[in-house]
Write a protein that holds these residues in place. Sequence first.
Motif, PDB file in Angstrom:
ATOM      1  N   TRP A  26       0.863  -1.188   0.000  1.00 22.43           N
ATOM      2  CA  TRP A  26       0.000   0.000   0.000  1.00 22.43           C
ATOM      3  C   TRP A  26       0.897   1.234   0.000  1.00 22.43           C
ATOM      4  O   TRP A  26       1.830   1.329   0.796  1.00 22.43           O
ATOM      5  CB  TRP A  26      -0.926  -0.007   1.218  1.00 22.43           C
ATOM      6  N   PRO A  27       0.627   2.210  -0.873  1.00 21.73           N
ATOM      7  CA  PRO A  27       1.594   3.287  -1.081  1.00 21.73           C
ATOM      8  C   PRO A  27       1.560   4.404  -0.042  1.00 21.73           C
ATOM      9  O   PRO A  27       2.431   5.281  -0.078  1.00 21.73           O
ATOM     10  CB  PRO A  27       1.207   3.831  -2.464  1.00 21.73           C
ATOM     11  N   HIS A  28       0.587   4.397   0.871  1.00 19.86           N
ATOM     12  CA  HIS A  28       0.454   5.512   1.808  1.00 19.86           C
ATOM     13  C   HIS A  28       0.550   5.023   3.247  1.00 19.86           C
ATOM     14  O   HIS A  28      -0.230   4.156   3.657  1.00 19.86           O
ATOM     15  CB  HIS A  28      -0.893   6.212   1.609  1.00 19.86           C
ATOM     16  N   PRO A  29       1.466   5.573   4.039  1.00 15.94           N
ATOM     17  CA  PRO A  29       1.510   5.203   5.459  1.00 15.94           C
ATOM     18  C   PRO A  29       0.203   5.598   6.147  1.00 15.94           C
ATOM     19  O   PRO A  29      -0.291   6.709   5.963  1.00 15.94           O
ATOM     20  CB  PRO A  29       2.686   6.018   6.017  1.00 15.94           C
ATOM     21  N   ALA A  30      -0.336   4.665   6.913  1.00 18.30           N
ATOM     22  CA  ALA A  30      -1.590   4.933   7.623  1.00 18.30           C
ATOM     23  C   ALA A  30      -1.728   3.918   8.741  1.00 18.30           C
ATOM     24  O   ALA A  30      -1.085   2.865   8.734  1.00 18.30           O
ATOM     25  CB  ALA A  30      -2.793   4.849   6.676  1.00 18.30           C
ATOM     26  N   ARG A  31      -2.578   4.233   9.681  1.00 21.39           N
ATOM     27  CA  ARG A  31      -2.842   3.327  10.796  1.00 21.39           C
ATOM     28  C   ARG A  31      -4.297   2.887  10.769  1.00 21.39           C
ATOM     29  O   ARG A  31      -5.207   3.701  10.593  1.00 21.39           O
ATOM     30  CB  ARG A  31      -2.547   3.985  12.142  1.00 21.39           C
ATOM     31  N   VAL A  32      -4.500   1.585  10.961  1.00 23.78           N
ATOM     32  CA  VAL A  32      -5.842   1.026  11.098  1.00 23.78           C
ATOM     33  C   VAL A  32      -6.036   0.624  12.561  1.00 23.78           C
ATOM     34  O   VAL A  32      -5.173  -0.033  13.142  1.00 23.78           O
ATOM     35  CB  VAL A  32      -6.041  -0.202  10.192  1.00 23.78           C
ATOM     36  N   THR A  33      -7.153   1.031  13.122  1.00 26.88           N
ATOM     37  CA  THR A  33      -7.505   0.652  14.488  1.00 26.88           C
ATOM     38  C   THR A  33      -8.829  -0.103  14.457  1.00 26.88           C
ATOM     39  O   THR A  33      -9.774   0.336  13.788  1.00 26.88           O
ATOM     40  CB  THR A  33      -7.646   1.899  15.389  1.00 26.88           C
ATOM     41  N   GLN A  34      -8.872  -1.232  15.155  1.00 31.23           N
ATOM     42  CA  GLN A  34     -10.112  -1.994  15.254  1.00 31.23           C
ATOM     43  C   GLN A  34     -10.457  -2.182  16.730  1.00 31.23           C
ATOM     44  O   GLN A  34      -9.614  -2.619  17.516  1.00 31.23           O
ATOM     45  CB  GLN A  34      -9.986  -3.359  14.571  1.00 31.23           C
ATOM     46  N   VAL A  35     -11.692  -1.841  17.075  1.00 31.02           N
ATOM     47  CA  VAL A  35     -12.186  -1.997  18.439  1.00 31.02           C
ATOM     48  C   VAL A  35     -13.232  -3.103  18.433  1.00 31.02           C
ATOM     49  O   VAL A  35     -14.190  -3.064  17.658  1.00 31.02           O
ATOM     50  CB  VAL A  35     -12.810  -0.689  18.970  1.00 31.02           C
ATOM     51  N   VAL A  36     -13.032  -4.105  19.288  1.00 36.19           N
ATOM     52  CA  VAL A  36     -13.941  -5.248  19.414  1.00 36.19           C
ATOM     53  C   VAL A  36     -14.590  -5.158  20.790  1.00 36.19           C
ATOM     54  O   VAL A  36     -13.909  -5.280  21.811  1.00 36.19           O
ATOM     55  CB  VAL A  36     -13.171  -6.580  19.268  1.00 36.19           C
ATOM     56  N   SER A  37     -15.905  -4.927  20.826  1.00 36.19           N
ATOM     57  CA  SER A  37     -16.626  -4.747  22.092  1.00 36.19           C
ATOM     58  C   SER A  37     -17.726  -5.794  22.198  1.00 36.19           C
ATOM     59  O   SER A  37     -18.612  -5.859  21.340  1.00 36.19           O
ATOM     60  CB  SER A  37     -17.248  -3.351  22.168  1.00 36.19           C
ATOM     61  N   LEU A  38     -17.668  -6.576  23.258  1.00 34.95           N
ATOM     62  CA  LEU A  38     -18.619  -7.673  23.455  1.00 34.95           C
ATOM     63  C   LEU A  38     -19.592  -7.351  24.578  1.00 34.95           C
ATOM     64  O   LEU A  38     -19.188  -6.892  25.649  1.00 34.95           O
ATOM     65  CB  LEU A  38     -17.855  -8.966  23.780  1.00 34.95           C
ATOM     66  N   ALA A  39     -20.895  -7.591  24.315  1.00 32.49           N
ATOM     67  CA  ALA A  39     -21.932  -7.545  25.349  1.00 32.49           C
ATOM     68  C   ALA A  39     -22.576  -8.930  25.413  1.00 32.49           C
ATOM     69  O   ALA A  39     -22.267  -9.809  24.620  1.00 32.49           O
ATOM     70  CB  ALA A  39     -22.969  -6.469  25.030  1.00 32.49           C
ATOM     71  N   GLU A  40     -23.494  -9.117  26.356  1.00 34.92           N
ATOM     72  CA  GLU A  40     -24.111 -10.442  26.505  1.00 34.92           C
ATOM     73  C   GLU A  40     -24.891 -10.845  25.265  1.00 34.92           C
ATOM     74  O   GLU A  40     -24.997 -12.038  24.960  1.00 34.92           O
ATOM     75  CB  GLU A  40     -25.043 -10.444  27.727  1.00 34.92           C
ATOM     76  N   ASP A  41     -25.432  -9.861  24.540  1.00 38.01           N
ATOM     77  CA  ASP A  41     -26.285 -10.182  23.396  1.00 38.01           C
ATOM     78  C   ASP A  41     -25.834  -9.499  22.117  1.00 38.01           C
ATOM     79  O   ASP A  41     -26.587  -9.443  21.144  1.00 38.01           O
ATOM     80  CB  ASP A  41     -27.736  -9.807  23.686  1.00 38.01           C
ATOM     81  N   ALA A  42     -24.614  -8.961  22.094  1.00 37.20           N
ATOM     82  CA  ALA A  42     -24.183  -8.230  20.899  1.00 37.20           C
ATOM     83  C   ALA A  42     -22.666  -8.113  20.844  1.00 37.20           C
ATOM     84  O   ALA A  42     -21.979  -8.120  21.878  1.00 37.20           O
ATOM     85  CB  ALA A  42     -24.806  -6.840  20.867  1.00 37.20           C
ATOM     86  N   LEU A  43     -22.177  -7.988  19.620  1.00 36.05           N
ATOM     87  CA  LEU A  43     -20.767  -7.711  19.365  1.00 36.05           C
ATOM     88  C   LEU A  43     -20.711  -6.490  18.464  1.00 36.05           C
ATOM     89  O   LEU A  43     -21.385  -6.439  17.430  1.00 36.05           O
ATOM     90  CB  LEU A  43     -20.105  -8.902  18.675  1.00 36.05           C
TER      91      LEU A  43
END
Length: 262
Positions: free
Chosen positions: A106-123
């Motif tokens: 990929w030609p452009h420096p960049a940062r990807v951030t992923q947040v994973v949040s779990l609840a009893e009935d949802a992600l």
Amino acid sequence: MSNEDITLTAGNAEVRVSPGNGGRLSGLKVDSLELLRQGPRFGCFPMVPWCGRIRDGRFLDGGTVRQMPLNSPPHAIHGTARDGAWRIARVSADEAVITCELTDPWPHPARVTQVVSLAEDALTLTMSVETYDDSFPAQLGWHPWFNRTLDGVDARLDFEPAWQEERGDDHLPTGNRTDRKPGPWDDCFGMPGGVDVTLTWPDRLELKVTSREEWVVVYDEQTEAVCVEPQTGPPNGLNTLPRLVTPLDPLEATTTWTWRRL
């Protein structure tokens, strides 16, 4: 921090995050039911900095034509971030934050951030692409492989798109839109009110995949799994519907999976 697997729990739900394998979710259990297809290529992987196929692996970046590796000849598919290890930024009992740097090819420096949040009935999954200096087109999305069969019962798929992107022989949208055609699908659909797709395993579990984004690819041509992929643009979108990431305007999207036992 190491990039060993992370296990998050909330009530009877458990999700396994694998930073070392492309930042993917490698498991999601509700009670004893594993919802995601198992195996190093499966689970749910992030698609970034593009989703689906780029025609011939080429896209226009300002006035420059860029060439990506043809990992699905004759096209490039699903971005680069799933190919490397991600770093763990923060972990609690029910939330993990992981990051990766976009680098060559990929030609452009960049940062990807992923947040994973779990609840009893949802992600809830939230992903962002931030650039440090120059601007560039990008997409992001998720590619979950949901097990077609849970506890001996096959999934039913329900969704009401506003249109289906007509697919050419090269598997890319032609630019024409049609009403939804019968499956099986490897197709992109438009849902301007937001992605809203329901998977039902009768008498077992109902799972809703939602997102404020208006694009979803449904892939159910394999017997083992059903894929419901919310994303910020259609396949080949770096060329047909570019979304510019700038230092002042990162690209961010969220999808939520909500379930209930039946």
